[in-house]
Design an enzyme around this catalytic site. Structure first.
Site, PDB file in Angstrom:
ATOM      1  N   ARG A 183      48.070 -11.957 -33.142  1.00 13.19           N
ATOM      2  CA  ARG A 183      46.675 -12.242 -33.480  1.00 13.19           C
ATOM      3  C   ARG A 183      46.203 -11.559 -34.753  1.00 13.19           C
ATOM      4  NH1 ARG A 183      46.857 -11.746 -27.903  1.00 13.19           N
ATOM      5  NH2 ARG A 183      46.723 -13.754 -26.856  1.00 13.19           N
TER       6      ARG A 183
ATOM      7  N   GLU B 192      52.551  -0.860 -21.625  1.00  6.17           N
ATOM      8  CA  GLU B 192      52.107  -0.532 -20.276  1.00  6.17           C
ATOM      9  C   GLU B 192      53.116  -1.031 -19.247  1.00  6.17           C
ATOM     10  OE1 GLU B 192      48.817  -2.728 -22.145  1.00  6.17           O
ATOM     11  OE2 GLU B 192      50.328  -1.485 -23.123  1.00  6.17           O
TER      12      GLU B 192
END
Length: 181
Positions: free
Chosen positions: A69, A106
């Site tokens: 992005r 994560e």
């Protein structure tokens, strides 16, 4: 000018959608797609980034966008500033000789890379992405710039998730975020 900035920020904010439990339960996903769909909102994002850069960074050589992005906002900003744009991609996506760095996510591990000749020693760079969460990806990009002996002027994001403390991982680099949650 302050009122204009505030109206642009409000426009951007109204074009961020929230999806609970995406991509998995417990995650509150912030979606920037409506910004891209609306020319005025997209222009507001680039205007705000441009204003920040012109006010705070007198000399910038390159905008460095993060996969994927950061590729949406980075080239538009680079064009406005009259500077080049460089890609930081996931490992295996760039041709030619590359430089990479491994980092933790994560949910696992990943590698980010740039083409070896994309950034020259001493170049002043600004990193850009859509969202700052834990800071892992932006930190990896900063490490890539360090390997290339570039000077990181700062990081810029559309959205910062403050509660995840991603800015802590990026110190001493500054982070400019348009919208904070």
């Amino acid at each position: 000018m302050a009122a204009d900035t505030e109206s642009k920020l409000q426009l951007v904010h109204t074009h961020i959608r929230t999806f609970p439990d995406f991509p998995k339960k417990g995650i509150l996903f912030r979606d920037i797609c409506p910004i891209l769909k609306d020319p005025a909102a997209l222009t507001a994002v680039i205007d705000l980034f441009e204003e920040h850069v012109r006010k705070n960074h007198k000399q910038v050589d390159l905008i460095v966008g993060l996969d994927a992005r950061g590729f949406l906002f980075g080239p538009l900003l680079a064009q406005r500033l009259g500077v080049g744009f460089v890609l930081v991609r996931k490992k295996g996506k760039l041709p030619g000789t590359t430089v990479s760095v491994a980092y933790d996510l994560e949910y696992g591990k990943a590698e980010a890379e740039i083409q070896e000749d994309a950034v020259a020693p001493g170049q002043k760079v600004l990193l850009i992405d859509d969202l700052l969460a834990t800071g892992g990806t932006l930190h990896a990009a900063c490490q890539l710039m360090k390997k290339q002996q570039a000077e990181v002027l700062g990081c810029m994001v559309v959205i910062e998730l403050k509660e995840l403390n991603g800015t802590d991982k990026l110190k001493p680099h500054s982070v400019f975020s348009l919208i904070q949650y």
